[in-house]
Design an enzyme around this catalytic site. Structure first.
Site, PDB file in Angstrom:
ATOM      1  N   HIS A   1      -2.695  -2.816  -6.128  1.00 48.92           N
ATOM      2  CA  HIS A   1      -3.098  -2.484  -4.762  1.00 48.92           C
ATOM      3  C   HIS A   1      -4.611  -2.546  -4.589  1.00 48.92           C
ATOM      4  CE1 HIS A   1      -3.423   0.781  -1.444  1.00 48.92           C
ATOM      5  NE2 HIS A   1      -3.401  -0.422  -0.926  1.00 48.92           N
TER       6      HIS A   1
ATOM      7  N   SER B   1       0.821  -1.203   0.000  1.00 45.58           N
ATOM      8  CA  SER B   1       0.000   0.000   0.000  1.00 45.58           C
ATOM      9  C   SER B   1       0.855   1.252   0.000  1.00 45.58           C
ATOM     10  CB  SER B   1      -0.940  -0.001   1.198  1.00 45.58           C
ATOM     11  OG  SER B   1      -0.249  -0.358   2.366  1.00 45.58           O
TER      12      SER B   1
ATOM     13  N   ASN C   1      -3.634   6.258  -0.484  1.00 44.67           N
ATOM     14  CA  ASN C   1      -3.140   6.408   0.891  1.00 44.67           C
ATOM     15  C   ASN C   1      -2.481   7.758   1.148  1.00 44.67           C
ATOM     16  OD1 ASN C   1      -4.118   4.066   1.948  1.00 44.67           O
ATOM     17  ND2 ASN C   1      -2.397   2.860   1.221  1.00 44.67           N
TER      18      ASN C   1
ATOM     19  N   GLU D   1      -5.500   0.075  -7.438  1.00 42.10           N
ATOM     20  CA  GLU D   1      -4.470   0.998  -7.942  1.00 42.10           C
ATOM     21  C   GLU D   1      -3.417   0.151  -8.647  1.00 42.10           C
ATOM     22  OE1 GLU D   1      -3.821   4.914  -5.209  1.00 42.10           O
ATOM     23  OE2 GLU D   1      -3.210   3.053  -4.283  1.00 42.10           O
TER      24      GLU D   1
END
Ligand code: CAA
Length: 282
Positions: free
Chosen positions: A139, A118, A189, A151
């Site tokens: 991801h 991540s 994130n 992602e």
């Protein structure tokens, strides 16, 4: 014959990823270092599928077929049977590099090595292999069976062919692929975890209590769950690890992890998976 993949790591994310691939017709080898982790993972997946059958969203036959597509294994050498190997282990650079090093000798020449990291730089992970053009970030979001986004992160070395194959696989899984740069925290994130950190600071600085902070975001910003409940779901150790990477690599003080988040992780209060975080799950 259906395509075989291997998922390395049978935790929360690895289990979800394995389930989604199995539900979409892939033969899945689920690998971890202990039978206990594998048993727990298969039992969690079975529980989730049973709920779908109870809600009449899936037939018992389909459930049996999906479970038939899932094969737990302690044997990493079986990665040689897979067209795609998905690493979904703990969010730690050294652990991931170790896994890449262990699995690489067994990979089929054309196999893709993807990581569900991540926040760890894909370019650095790719560079520790002899096949960096076949390494890519894929991801998934938690809970994996529900969340649409994947992602896709190209390392500097990732080939166009690898990228295209992973993009197509993501679409086949019914997910929405979004390509982002190999930048700290990628896109999701970079935005989400500082928001969670700010929510923890708001508790730490007594702006409001845990429930109030979550209510503010649920009812004031229409988030499906509050940031502190979401932190518990993601895992407070994972949130802290991502915050530390953002702080270290982007440098700005605005990414400094909240001391309260650090304390909770030190106490072993990691959220849903440990039974206690900002809420209790006993
Ligand atoms: N696994 C599988 N399915 C699940 C699930 C799980 N862990 N949790 C919930 N679901 C399913 C439920 O079975 C239910 O399915 P049906 O509609 O078919 O009945 C559906 O999701 C809705 O669940 P609930 O009614 O129980 O509860 P809800 O409406 O509050 O939804 C939620 C739960 C989907 C988790 C929702 O609150 C949500 O979307 N929360 C935000 C999650 C989020 O932001 N995730 C991203 C985290 S960031 C990340 O993962 C990246 C990272 O690197 C840290």
């Amino acid at each position: 014959m259906c395509v075989k993949i291997m998922v390395i790591g049978a935790g929360q994310m690895g289990s979800g990823i394995a389930q989604v691939f199995a539900q979409n017709g892939y033969q899945v080898l689920l690998n971890d270092i202990s039978t206990e982790y594998l048993d727990k993972s298969i039992s969690n997946i079975t529980g989730r599928l049973k709920k779908l059958v109870e809600k009449e969203k899936m037939t018992a036959e389909t459930m049996a077929e999906i479970l038939h597509h899932l094969e737990p294994t302690l044997d990493l050498t079986r990665a040689g049977e897979a067209a795609l190997v998905m690493e979904a282990a703990t969010e730690n650079m050294e652990i991931k590099k170790k896994i890449f090093g262990k699995v690489e000798p067994y990979l089929a020449p054309e196999a893709i090595l993807a990581t569900n990291t991540s926040s760890i730089p894909i370019t650095e992970l790719a560079s520790c292999t002899k096949r960096p053009e076949k390494v890519i970030g894929m991801h998934f979001m938690n809970p994996v069976p529900v969340m649409k986004l994947v992602e896709i992160i190209k390392a500097l070395q990732t080939s166009e062919e690898t990228y295209q194959m992973v993009y197509d696989i993501t679409v086949k899984l019914g997910k929405v692929p979004v390509v982002v740069q190999d930048s700290p925290g990628f896109a999701l994130n970079r935005i989400l975890i500082p928001m969670i950190n700010e929510a923890v600071y708001s508790v730490y600085e007594s702006v409001a209590d845990v429930k109030a902070i979550d209510s503010v975001m649920k009812f004031g910003a229409n988030h499906p769950m509050g940031p502190l409940a979401l932190a518990d779901l993601i895992g407070l150790d994972t949130c802290l690890a991502i915050m530390e990477i953002l702080h270290e690599q982007l440098g700005d003080d605005k990414y400094r992890p909240c001391p309260l988040l650090c304390s909770y992780v030190r106490a072993g209060w990691l959220g849903v998976k440990s039974g206690r975080g900002f809420y209790s799950y006993q």
